[in-house]
Enzyme design. Structure first.
Site, PDB file in Angstrom:
ATOM      1  N   CYS A  42       0.846  -1.191   0.000  1.00 15.73           N
ATOM      2  CA  CYS A  42       0.000   0.000   0.000  1.00 15.73           C
ATOM      3  C   CYS A  42       0.887   1.250   0.000  1.00 15.73           C
ATOM      4  CB  CYS A  42      -0.912   0.009   1.231  1.00 15.73           C
ATOM      5  SG  CYS A  42      -2.093   1.388   1.224  1.00 15.73           S
ATOM      6  N   ASP A  44       0.456   3.743   1.717  1.00 12.60           N
ATOM      7  CA  ASP A  44       0.441   4.317   3.069  1.00 12.60           C
ATOM      8  C   ASP A  44       1.865   4.590   3.575  1.00 12.60           C
ATOM      9  OD1 ASP A  44       0.306   4.428   6.040  1.00 12.60           O
ATOM     10  OD2 ASP A  44      -1.824   4.026   5.691  1.00 12.60           O
ATOM     11  N   ARG A  46       3.080   4.776   6.352  1.00 15.28           N
ATOM     12  CA  ARG A  46       3.504   4.062   7.564  1.00 15.28           C
ATOM     13  C   ARG A  46       3.944   2.630   7.292  1.00 15.28           C
ATOM     14  NH1 ARG A  46      -2.122   5.065  10.378  1.00 15.28           N
ATOM     15  NH2 ARG A  46      -2.649   4.442   8.253  1.00 15.28           N
ATOM     16  N   HIS A  98      -2.189  -3.859   5.019  1.00 11.74           N
ATOM     17  CA  HIS A  98      -1.991  -3.467   6.421  1.00 11.74           C
ATOM     18  C   HIS A  98      -3.337  -3.223   7.077  1.00 11.74           C
ATOM     19  CE1 HIS A  98      -2.828   0.896   5.862  1.00 11.74           C
ATOM     20  NE2 HIS A  98      -2.515   0.598   4.615  1.00 11.74           N
ATOM     21  N   CYS A 101      -6.312  -0.116   6.792  1.00  9.76           N
ATOM     22  CA  CYS A 101      -6.061   0.491   5.479  1.00  9.76           C
ATOM     23  C   CYS A 101      -7.215   1.435   5.081  1.00  9.76           C
ATOM     24  CB  CYS A 101      -5.904  -0.596   4.426  1.00  9.76           C
ATOM     25  SG  CYS A 101      -5.504   0.058   2.789  1.00  9.76           S
TER      26      CYS A 101
HETATM   27 CO    CO Z   1      -3.545   1.260   2.959  1.00  9.04          CO
END
Ligand code: CO
Length: 210
Positions: A42, A44, A46, A98, A101
């Site tokens: 992803c 993302d 993090r 994750h 999400c």
């Molecule tokens: Co995500």
């Protein structure tokens, strides 16, 4: 100092440190890359692939998009996959989602996110395929967590449905496909699904003339 200047200044210090520890480091990097892994994760911020897997530059080939989707008309993903599998000959392809999400969460609402609707639409298909199981879960957080896991599983299966993977399995019996989910709140990766090379693929999706 502006935040972006901080990044540039860190980069200078990092490059100098690498050379002081290993004078040949960048010469070696510049020559060739032979990663064993393709990571589809992803976007993302993090979930940084190298950091959470302890892999160094050169060890993992990375593609990231919102909600780590494998969509058969996504030229970007297909190019990365074809290059990693056919030319770099990676041994493992990892789809890593994750918990928590935002992309999966958005797809579970009826909210109109504009152009984003089009990207996350296939997550609604994941929900439809597994609706009986998912909608039985009363707790919202647990329902999202299960959807994150099922999304990863479906994306691994989407990989196996490509002619790219089926051809590689036929020719050289790899890569191994993995579905993992990372916990942002504990830093741990849970393997939740896998497909070894040669795993039977349903007749609807199987190509017999590769
Ligand atoms: Co995500």
């Amino acid at each position: 100092m502006q935040p972006y200047e901080k990044i540039l200044s860190y980069n200078k210090a990092w490059a100098a440190k690498q050379i002081s520890e290993d004078p040949d480091y960048f010469n070696r990097m510049a020559e060739i890359q032979e990663p064993e892994f393709l990571w589809i994760g992803c976007s993302d911020s993090r979930v940084p692939a190298n950091l959470i897997t302890g892999t160094k530059p050169g060890e993992i080939f990375v593609h990231r998009n919102v909600a780590n989707l494998v969509i058969h008309t996504d030229l970007n993903l297909l190019t990365v996959l074809e290059y990693a599998v056919q030319y770099l000959k990676v041994k493992h392809v990892i789809v890593c989602g994750h918990y928590g999400c935002g992309g999966v969460k958005a797809a579970m609402t009826q909210h109109n996110f504009g152009i984003i609707n089009k990207w996350i639409r296939s997550i609604k298909d994941v929900h439809r395929i597994h609706q009986e199981e998912v909608d039985k879960i009363n707790d919202e957080e647990s329902r999202l967590a299960r959807m994150v896991e099922l999304n990863v599983q479906e994306q691994v299966m989407n990989l196996a449905k490509t002619s790219i993977i089926q051809k590689a399995w036929k020719q050289r019996h790899y890569p191994h496909l993995h579905g993992w989910v990372y916990g942002i709140d504990n830093g741990l990766i849970q393997p939740i699904f896998e497909m070894a090379a040669g795993t039977p693929i349903g007749p609807l999706y199987k190509f017999d003339d590769l």
